[in-house]
Write an enzyme that holds these catalytic residues in place. Structure first.
Site: not given
Ligand code: GRF
Length: 192
Positions: A14-16, A112, A96, A110, A177
């Site tokens: 969950g870093s994003n 990616h 999904l 999303n 990201e």
């Molecule tokens: C990220 O690299 C995102 O682009 C991909 O999965 C990874 C998730 O990382 N879809 P986090 O859980 O957000 O740290």
């Protein structure tokens, strides 16, 4: 300002999601996280979200064997109950079905880790290195039926260095990201 209620769907660290939490904490940011949801009750990101004071919900996909749509119906009901208007997938590792995709058409984003349309799917960093690319990056896009397809909202690019490993490249991309997702969501909301 009116903040759009969003849900962030995660499966792992969950870093994003965390980058979105930080952005949403700013008074002038156009979204608020009304729900963090995971298909994985053990996702470390759920604890991060709880510590940030957010409402979390795990809907374990293993409770819906051979019934992806049933799982998604439970997700959809929770989203409706929370009054969600936009979904951000952030490391959500379930493909999904057309059911949820069509319910949220034009309202589900999303992120990616590649410069789509290059390298949909997994292992994007290793694949970019194997191909001898000199540039890599990440993409925020709208979700459609095809995996990692859908209209591109915004991309960020990073250089590939000669001594890169998939790990070093992944961390250079991940840094981008965390900037890209909040920026793309904010821009998206300003046009909706
Ligand atoms: C990220 O690299 C995102 O682009 C991909 O999965 C990874 C998730 O990382 N879809 P986090 O859980 O957000 O740290």
């Amino acid at each position: 300002m009116t903040k759009t209620p969003i849900a962030v769907l995660i499966s792992g660290r969950g870093s994003n999601m965390n980058a979105l939490i930080e952005a949403c904490a700013r008074p002038d940011y156009p979204a608020r996280i009304a729900l963090v949801m995971s298909n994985n009750p053990d996702a470390p990101g759920l604890e991060t979200a709880r510590l940030a004071g957010l409402t979390t919900l795990a809907i374990d996909h293993r409770l819906f064997p051979r019934d992806r749509e049933g799982h998604e119906k439970a997700i959809d009901a929770a989203l409706a109950e929370a009054g969600i208007e936009v979904i951000c997938l952030a490391g959500y590792m379930r493909v999904l079905t057309p059911y949820l995709v069509s319910r949220w058409k034009g309202r589900m984003l999303n992120i990616h880790p590649s410069l789509l349309p290059a390298y949909p799917g997994l292992d994007t960093h290793a694949r970019a290195l194997e191909a001898g690319d000199t540039e890599h990056g990440c993409t925020v896009h709208l979700v459609t039926d095809g995996v990692d397809e859908g209209p591109i909202l915004r991309q960020a690019r990073v250089p590939i260095h000669g001594d890169d490993t998939p790990q070093s490249l992944a961390s250079r991309v991940l840094e981008q990201e965390h900037v890209l997702y909040p920026a793309a969501l904010s821009e998206f909301l300003s046009h909706t």
